[in-house]
Design an enzyme around this catalytic site. Structure first.
Site, PDB file in Angstrom:
ATOM      1  CG  ASN A 178      -1.705   1.227   1.446  1.00 40.63           C
ATOM      2  OD1 ASN A 178      -1.812   2.038   0.524  1.00 40.63           O
ATOM      3  ND2 ASN A 178      -2.266   1.384   2.638  1.00 40.63           N
ATOM      4  N   GLY A 221       2.855  -1.009   4.332  1.00 38.53           N
ATOM      5  CA  GLY A 221       2.773   0.413   3.985  1.00 38.53           C
ATOM      6  C   GLY A 221       4.146   0.954   3.624  1.00 38.53           C
ATOM      7  CB  SER A 244       5.335  -1.191  12.082  1.00 35.65           C
ATOM      8  OG  SER A 244       4.825   0.083  12.394  1.00 35.65           O
ATOM      9  CG  HIS A 261      -5.848   1.899   5.281  1.00 32.77           C
ATOM     10  ND1 HIS A 261      -5.424   2.935   6.083  1.00 32.77           N
ATOM     11  CD2 HIS A 261      -4.805   1.047   5.162  1.00 32.77           C
ATOM     12  CE1 HIS A 261      -4.168   2.716   6.425  1.00 32.77           C
ATOM     13  NE2 HIS A 261      -3.769   1.576   5.878  1.00 32.77           N
ATOM     14  CD  GLU A 313      -3.196  -2.418   7.585  1.00 30.94           C
ATOM     15  OE1 GLU A 313      -2.056  -2.623   7.154  1.00 30.94           O
ATOM     16  OE2 GLU A 313      -3.856  -1.409   7.322  1.00 30.94           O
TER      17      GLU A 313
HETATM   18  P1  PGA Z   1       2.875   0.624   7.650  1.00 29.55           P
HETATM   19  O1  PGA Z   1       1.402   0.795   7.023  1.00 29.55           O
HETATM   20  O2  PGA Z   1       3.424  -0.664   7.108  1.00 29.55           O
HETATM   21  O3  PGA Z   1       3.619   1.828   7.159  1.00 29.55           O
HETATM   22  O4  PGA Z   1       2.697   0.597   9.130  1.00 29.55           O
HETATM   23  C1  PGA Z   1       0.518  -0.276   6.933  1.00 29.55           C
HETATM   24  C2  PGA Z   1      -0.814   0.224   6.429  1.00 29.55           C
HETATM   25  O5  PGA Z   1      -1.258   1.286   6.912  1.00 29.55           O
HETATM   26  O6  PGA Z   1      -1.441  -0.402   5.541  1.00 29.55           O
END
Ligand code: PGA
Length: 260
Positions: free
Chosen positions: A14, A240, A219, A99, A169
């Site tokens: 993403n 992300g 993360s 999301h 998430e």
């Molecule tokens: P991140 O985002 O890997 O930067 O924590 C994940 C997401 O929000 O889909």
């Protein structure tokens, strides 16, 4: 007992509202292609919708394209929105829905449910994001996640759910670029994956419910991907920040491949 078929492993990147220039979007995909063209798991690249066209011609198996949100309607007076039909026309076959960054902007469970039905009707795969903002000792976050799933899947048939992905998430674990993202442990991911499967089995029965891939996001990085796969028993990742860095994203995809 009926045998439950193996679940698909999959990695989704993403990109959020990055990068600024279409040329940079092309570069990221071109680099990923060099590194991952022989990947044995499907990899979904989800750029901002405005970059779909420039990356589209580069995207071939094992890659697919996705879109970060869709509007419920096919077309009409909805300034600033994009429909599933439009995204499909530009090559998107997946849609990230619900999301937390969209929910924070006011999206409700009802909205997510409508978007899921429209996306499925378009022949696309919804990636339904669920996750609590924070954890309470009494465990109420479980029923919060259950409601998100049930409302997202309202009116989705047993046949349709075969084309659905759920991404857990926990909002508290999403990197925000300012270092606030806390780390979820593989145990957090594993417990919630089992819980999500329980909800899906209650809705659709064991054979179908256990077939829905459950991803983890928040993360995910080269340093924790292997452990999350090994001990979280999840089906892949929604990535992300690290999805914009081809080296890091490649290491994450390799961790998923190693646990096919
Ligand atoms: P991140 O985002 O890997 O930067 O924590 C994940 C997401 O929000 O889909």
């Amino acid at each position: 007992m009926k045998q439950v078929p193996a679940r698909t492993r999959i990695v989704v990147g993403n990109w959020k509202m990055n990068p600024v220039a279409g040329g940079d979007a092309k570069k990221i995909v071109a680099t990923l292609k060099k590194k991952l063209q022989r990947a044995s798991v499907p990899v979904v690249v989800v750029p901002p919708a405005i970059h779909l066209e420039v990356v589209r011609s580069l995207v071939k198996k094992p890659f697919s394209l996705g879109v970060q949100d869709v509007h419920q309607a096919e077309k009409g007076a909805f300034t600033g929105s994009i429909s599933a039909a439009m995204a499909y026309g530009y090559g998107a076959r997946y849609a990230i829905l619900g999301h937390s960054e969209r929910r924070r902007a006011g999206e409700t469970n009802d909205d997510v449910g409508e978007k899921v039905r429209v996306t499925l009707g378009q022949g696309m795969t919804p990636i339904i994001c669920v996750g609590e903002t924070e954890r309470d000792h009494a465990g109420r976050f479980y029923s919060f996640v259950e409601t998100e799933i049930r409302e997202a899947l309202r009116g989705v048939s047993r046949a349709q759910v075969a084309n659905v992905i759920v991404a857990y998430e926990p909002v508290w674990a999403i990197s925000t670029g300012d270092g606030r993202g806390q780390t979820a442990t593989p145990e957090h991911a594993h417990e919630m994956k089992l819980f999500i499967q329980k909800v899906l089995v209650a809705l659709y029965g064991r054979t179908i419910g256990l077939r829905v891939p459950v991803l983890y996001g928040g993360s995910v990085n080269p340093g924790n991907a292997e452990e999350l796969m090994a001990h979280g028993d999840i089906d892949g990742f929604l990535v992300g920040g690290a999805s914009l860095k081809p080296d890091e994203f490649t290491t994450i995809v390799r961790a998923v491949e190693a646990h096919k």
